[in-house]
Design a protein around this motif. Structure first.
Motif, PDB file in Angstrom:
ATOM      1  N   ARG A   1       0.815  -1.219   0.000  1.00 42.32           N
ATOM      2  CA  ARG A   1       0.000   0.000   0.000  1.00 42.32           C
ATOM      3  C   ARG A   1       0.853   1.276   0.000  1.00 42.32           C
ATOM      4  NH1 ARG A   1      -5.408   1.218  -0.931  1.00 42.32           N
ATOM      5  NH2 ARG A   1      -5.587  -1.020  -0.655  1.00 42.32           N
TER       6      ARG A   1
ATOM      7  N   ASN B   1       6.144  -6.753   5.265  1.00 48.33           N
ATOM      8  CA  ASN B   1       5.115  -7.064   6.254  1.00 48.33           C
ATOM      9  C   ASN B   1       5.702  -7.667   7.522  1.00 48.33           C
ATOM     10  OD1 ASN B   1       2.503  -7.998   3.867  1.00 48.33           O
ATOM     11  ND2 ASN B   1       3.185  -6.019   4.594  1.00 48.33           N
TER      12      ASN B   1
ATOM     13  N   GLY C   1      -7.968  -4.529   9.597  1.00 46.11           N
ATOM     14  CA  GLY C   1      -7.521  -4.815   8.227  1.00 46.11           C
ATOM     15  C   GLY C   1      -6.914  -6.195   8.126  1.00 46.11           C
TER      16      GLY C   1
ATOM     17  N   SER D   1      -7.332  -8.840   6.415  1.00 47.63           N
ATOM     18  CA  SER D   1      -7.066  -9.513   5.131  1.00 47.63           C
ATOM     19  C   SER D   1      -5.967  -8.822   4.329  1.00 47.63           C
ATOM     20  CB  SER D   1      -8.345  -9.560   4.283  1.00 47.63           C
ATOM     21  OG  SER D   1      -8.759  -8.246   3.959  1.00 47.63           O
TER      22      SER D   1
ATOM     23  N   GLY E   1      -2.047  -7.385   3.477  1.00 45.25           N
ATOM     24  CA  GLY E   1      -0.731  -8.015   3.618  1.00 45.25           C
ATOM     25  C   GLY E   1      -0.263  -7.955   5.067  1.00 45.25           C
ATOM     26  N   ILE E   2      -0.358  -6.785   5.659  1.00 46.32           N
ATOM     27  CA  ILE E   2       0.039  -6.626   7.061  1.00 46.32           C
ATOM     28  C   ILE E   2      -0.854  -7.471   7.974  1.00 46.32           C
ATOM     29  CG2 ILE E   2      -0.029  -4.961   8.984  1.00 46.32           C
ATOM     30  CD1 ILE E   2       2.355  -4.311   7.356  1.00 46.32           C
TER      31      ILE E   2
ATOM     32  N   GLY F   1     -13.660  -6.253   5.941  1.00 46.50           N
ATOM     33  CA  GLY F   1     -14.842  -5.622   5.361  1.00 46.50           C
ATOM     34  C   GLY F   1     -15.793  -6.532   4.608  1.00 46.50           C
TER      35      GLY F   1
ATOM     36  N   LYS G   1     -13.535 -12.110   3.411  1.00 50.24           N
ATOM     37  CA  LYS G   1     -12.283 -11.726   4.062  1.00 50.24           C
ATOM     38  C   LYS G   1     -12.229 -12.254   5.501  1.00 50.24           C
ATOM     39  CE  LYS G   1     -11.280  -7.707   1.213  1.00 50.24           C
ATOM     40  NZ  LYS G   1     -11.167  -6.253   1.114  1.00 50.24           N
TER      41      LYS G   1
ATOM     42  N   TYR H   1     -16.592  -5.514   9.961  1.00 49.73           N
ATOM     43  CA  TYR H   1     -16.835  -4.184  10.549  1.00 49.73           C
ATOM     44  C   TYR H   1     -17.970  -3.432   9.859  1.00 49.73           C
ATOM     45  CZ  TYR H   1     -14.088  -2.185   6.666  1.00 49.73           C
ATOM     46  OH  TYR H   1     -13.633  -1.818   5.428  1.00 49.73           O
TER      47      TYR H   1
ATOM     48  N   TYR I   1     -11.566   5.351  14.436  1.00 49.46           N
ATOM     49  CA  TYR I   1     -11.122   4.133  15.124  1.00 49.46           C
ATOM     50  C   TYR I   1     -10.308   4.483  16.378  1.00 49.46           C
ATOM     51  CZ  TYR I   1     -12.416   0.516  11.676  1.00 49.46           C
ATOM     52  OH  TYR I   1     -13.094  -0.367  10.862  1.00 49.46           O
TER      53      TYR I   1
ATOM     54  N   GLN J   1      -5.471   5.454   7.377  1.00 48.36           N
ATOM     55  CA  GLN J   1      -6.252   5.448   6.139  1.00 48.36           C
ATOM     56  C   GLN J   1      -7.618   6.105   6.304  1.00 48.36           C
ATOM     57  OE1 GLN J   1      -5.564   1.669   3.604  1.00 48.36           O
ATOM     58  NE2 GLN J   1      -5.389   0.974   5.700  1.00 48.36           N
TER      59      GLN J   1
ATOM     60  N   LEU K   1       8.419   2.407   9.100  1.00 57.39           N
ATOM     61  CA  LEU K   1       9.630   1.593   8.948  1.00 57.39           C
ATOM     62  C   LEU K   1      10.655   2.211   8.005  1.00 57.39           C
ATOM     63  CD1 LEU K   1      11.080  -1.160   9.409  1.00 57.39           C
ATOM     64  CD2 LEU K   1       9.712  -2.062   7.514  1.00 57.39           C
TER      65      LEU K   1
ATOM     66  N   ILE L   1      -4.710  -3.597  -6.017  1.00 58.17           N
ATOM     67  CA  ILE L   1      -4.624  -3.253  -4.591  1.00 58.17           C
ATOM     68  C   ILE L   1      -5.595  -2.108  -4.276  1.00 58.17           C
ATOM     69  CG2 ILE L   1      -2.651  -1.629  -4.619  1.00 58.17           C
ATOM     70  CD1 ILE L   1      -1.585  -3.055  -2.122  1.00 58.17           C
TER      71      ILE L   1
ATOM     72  N   GLY M   1      -4.363 -10.792   1.141  1.00 53.96           N
ATOM     73  CA  GLY M   1      -2.932 -11.098   1.228  1.00 53.96           C
ATOM     74  C   GLY M   1      -2.113 -10.252   0.276  1.00 53.96           C
TER      75      GLY M   1
HETATM   76  N1  NAP Z   1       4.005   2.134   9.483  1.00 53.57           N
HETATM   77  C1  NAP Z   1       4.657   1.266   8.736  1.00 53.57           C
HETATM   78  O1  NAP Z   1       5.853   1.023   8.929  1.00 53.57           O
HETATM   79  C2  NAP Z   1       3.936   0.547   7.637  1.00 53.57           C
HETATM   80  C3  NAP Z   1       4.610  -0.416   6.854  1.00 53.57           C
HETATM   81  C4  NAP Z   1       3.885  -1.081   5.856  1.00 53.57           C
HETATM   82  C5  NAP Z   1       2.529  -0.807   5.668  1.00 53.57           C
HETATM   83  N2  NAP Z   1       1.938   0.148   6.448  1.00 53.57           N
HETATM   84  C6  NAP Z   1       0.508   0.469   6.263  1.00 53.57           C
HETATM   85  O2  NAP Z   1      -0.243  -0.661   6.646  1.00 53.57           O
HETATM   86  C7  NAP Z   1      -1.450  -0.693   5.898  1.00 53.57           C
HETATM   87  C8  NAP Z   1      -1.607  -2.056   5.248  1.00 53.57           C
HETATM   88  O3  NAP Z   1      -0.646  -2.185   4.226  1.00 53.57           O
HETATM   89  P1  NAP Z   1      -0.799  -3.333   3.145  1.00 53.57           P
HETATM   90  O4  NAP Z   1       0.289  -3.164   2.162  1.00 53.57           O
HETATM   91  O5  NAP Z   1      -0.975  -4.632   3.849  1.00 53.57           O
HETATM   92  O6  NAP Z   1      -2.167  -2.849   2.453  1.00 53.57           O
HETATM   93  P2  NAP Z   1      -3.429  -3.557   1.833  1.00 53.57           P
HETATM   94  O7  NAP Z   1      -3.190  -5.009   1.628  1.00 53.57           O
HETATM   95  O8  NAP Z   1      -3.843  -2.751   0.692  1.00 53.57           O
HETATM   96  O9  NAP Z   1      -4.544  -3.411   2.962  1.00 53.57           O
HETATM   97  C9  NAP Z   1      -5.194  -2.251   3.313  1.00 53.57           C
HETATM   98  C10 NAP Z   1      -6.268  -2.656   4.331  1.00 53.57           C
HETATM   99  O10 NAP Z   1      -6.803  -1.488   4.951  1.00 53.57           O
HETATM  100  C11 NAP Z   1      -8.147  -1.754   5.265  1.00 53.57           C
HETATM  101  N3  NAP Z   1      -8.842  -0.458   5.299  1.00 53.57           N
HETATM  102  C12 NAP Z   1      -8.627   0.596   4.499  1.00 53.57           C
HETATM  103  N4  NAP Z   1      -9.442   1.601   4.841  1.00 53.57           N
HETATM  104  C13 NAP Z   1     -10.187   1.159   5.866  1.00 53.57           C
HETATM  105  C14 NAP Z   1     -11.207   1.729   6.665  1.00 53.57           C
HETATM  106  N5  NAP Z   1     -11.642   2.982   6.475  1.00 53.57           N
HETATM  107  N6  NAP Z   1     -11.756   0.980   7.651  1.00 53.57           N
HETATM  108  C15 NAP Z   1     -11.317  -0.280   7.872  1.00 53.57           C
HETATM  109  N7  NAP Z   1     -10.360  -0.881   7.156  1.00 53.57           N
HETATM  110  C16 NAP Z   1      -9.807  -0.169   6.160  1.00 53.57           C
HETATM  111  C17 NAP Z   1      -8.663  -2.660   4.173  1.00 53.57           C
HETATM  112  O11 NAP Z   1      -9.586  -3.514   4.759  1.00 53.57           O
HETATM  113  P3  NAP Z   1     -10.998  -3.955   4.059  1.00 53.57           P
HETATM  114  O12 NAP Z   1     -10.665  -4.332   2.655  1.00 53.57           O
HETATM  115  O13 NAP Z   1     -11.454  -5.063   4.893  1.00 53.57           O
HETATM  116  O14 NAP Z   1     -11.881  -2.746   4.128  1.00 53.57           O
HETATM  117  C18 NAP Z   1      -7.404  -3.439   3.741  1.00 53.57           C
HETATM  118  O15 NAP Z   1      -7.366  -4.716   4.309  1.00 53.57           O
HETATM  119  C19 NAP Z   1      -1.373   0.436   4.861  1.00 53.57           C
HETATM  120  O16 NAP Z   1      -2.123   1.525   5.336  1.00 53.57           O
HETATM  121  C20 NAP Z   1       0.102   0.754   4.828  1.00 53.57           C
HETATM  122  O17 NAP Z   1       0.348   2.084   4.454  1.00 53.57           O
HETATM  123  C21 NAP Z   1       2.595   0.806   7.408  1.00 53.57           C
END
Ligand code: NAP
Length: 341
Positions: free
Chosen positions: A56, A138, A162, A164, A166-167, A187, A191, A206, A235, A255, A279, A327, A334
């Motif tokens: 993401r 992840n 979230g 489902s 990758g994280i 969601g 999932k 949710y 949240y 998000q 990270l 995505i 995943g």
């Molecule tokens: N801080 C860090 O170091 C770091 C590192 C890597 C990733 N991240 C963040 O971690 C998140 C996940 O990354 P990813 O690559 O695994 O992404 P991804 O597979 O695209 O997953 C995004 C998830 O966010 C959920 N989501 C989005 N908006 C939402 C909302 N309003 N309410 C509830 N759920 C919501 C979606 O759930 P549903 O489909 O069920 O709605 C989806 O499962 C991203 O936001 C990314 O930027 C942070």
């Protein structure tokens, strides 16, 4: 050591195909370009990339909302797997030809990427390159935020939003493997079912259920000891409600919005800790410490397939725009990976 670079240099072309962000915008701004193959500096290795993970944050970077840190490649791509193609100075562990995967500060969407050796790990036993490319971003993120920052312990309850993603799929599997009771939100029913199959003890749709009430119900009113949150917005107040006494809430994304109104008395009354991290800008030493912890404690679990990345779709490198479309549609479960050949 530079001798090893020279010895192998004839096998390394001067130019490579990479996917660049031609301008900030939608998926179609991801375009193949011919770039110079990067040269590894001291402490770095060059990887001939076979597969690159899609995350993401790459979407945010493509939109112009997540610029690479100073010194990092302008190309997208935070993780890759492949073979070691060249070694910079001061490298002792790796040899040319080793099969590795790595956390990259950028540049993974390319035929070659240079990375600091401390961010490199061997391929988990029996893993394909496409599977291995789905691991670093992840696993580094979840390990640090859930176990180091959140301090999750066996027997405690983790709420992961979230589930489902990758994280999320990584957090469910790791927390479950280390003995936590895992509650997750997602969601759709599909999932939620996928999350349960991965080891979640309770999955909350949710869109149909209030997660605060569901977490209280699943924990006999106690709440979650650790909450991994990528949503933020409204949240935040609800996480304070869903947390247990002495709960730790770890923010990894926002998000749903970075500005929120919340009842902060919960922090005092329940003695909560609300923390978070990103990270990508962390030091190479910090990332090397996480890599060492993962290799010691998580690689054996991957090697026996007690846990494994959940693979959604694989696209050729030049179709990176399709991976971004997928995505952003939000139907994936995943990881999405690019096959670099
Ligand atoms: N801080 C860090 O170091 C770091 C590192 C890597 C990733 N991240 C963040 O971690 C998140 C996940 O990354 P990813 O690559 O695994 O992404 P991804 O597979 O695209 O997953 C995004 C998830 O966010 C959920 N989501 C989005 N908006 C939402 C909302 N309003 N309410 C509830 N759920 C919501 C979606 O759930 P549903 O489909 O069920 O709605 C989806 O499962 C991203 O936001 C990314 O930027 C942070």
């Amino acid at each position: 050591m530079m001798g090893q670079f020279m010895a192998s240099a004839q096998k390394i072309p001067a130019k490579m195909t990479a996917i660049a962000i031609s301008e900030p915008g939608g998926p179609r701004v991801l375009k193949p370009e011919t770039r110079d193959v990067p040269m590894p500096g001291p402490g770095e290795i060059l990887i001939r990339v076979r597969a690159a993970g899609v995350n993401r944050p790459d979407v945010q970077q493509r939109k112009g909302a997540y610029p690479p840190p100073p010194g990092a490649s302008d190309l997208p791509g935070l993780e890759a797997s492949g073979e070691v193609a060249a070694l910079g100075d001061e490298i002792s562990r790796w040899r040319i030809g080793d099969r590795v995967c790595a956390l990259t500060p950028g540049g993974g969407y390319a035929e070659y990427v240079k990375v600091h050796a401390g961010s490199v790990l061997p391929l988990p036993a029996g893993f394909t390159h496409t599977e291995a490319a789905a691991v670093p971003e992840n696993y580094f993120t979840v390990w640090h935020n859930v176990f180091e920052r959140g301090g999750l312990k066996s027997g405690e309850t983790l709420l992961v939003h979230g589930g489902s993603s990758g994280i999320g799929t990584t957090a469910i599997q790791l927390a479950s493997a280390f003995g936590a009771y895992v509650i997750t939100t997602a969601g759709s029913e599909e999932k939620c079912d996928a999350c349960l199959k991965l080891g979640a003890d309770r999955a909350i749709n949710y869109r149909e259920e209030d997660f605060v009430a569901a977490v209280k119900d699943a924990t006999a009113g106690k709440g979650a000891n650790v909450i991994l949150d990528m949503v933020g917005g409204d949240y935040i107040a609800r996480n304070y409600e869903a947390a247990a006494i002495e709960g730790r809430i770890v923010q990894i994304a926002l998000q749903g919005g970075a500005v929120a109104s919340a009842d902060f008395s919960k922090i005092m009354v329940k003695r909560l800790t609300h923390t978070g991290s990103t990270l990508r800008p962390r030091t190479v030493e910090f990332k090397a410490a996480i890599a060492a912890a993962l290799e010691a404690q998580v690689w054996p679990l991957l090697g026996t397939r007690r846990i494994a990345p959940v693979m959604d779709m694989i696209y050729p490198l030049t179709d990176a725009w399709r991976a971004h479309e997928r995505i952003e549609e939000g139907e994936h479960i995943g990881k999405i990976v690019l096959d670099v050949g």
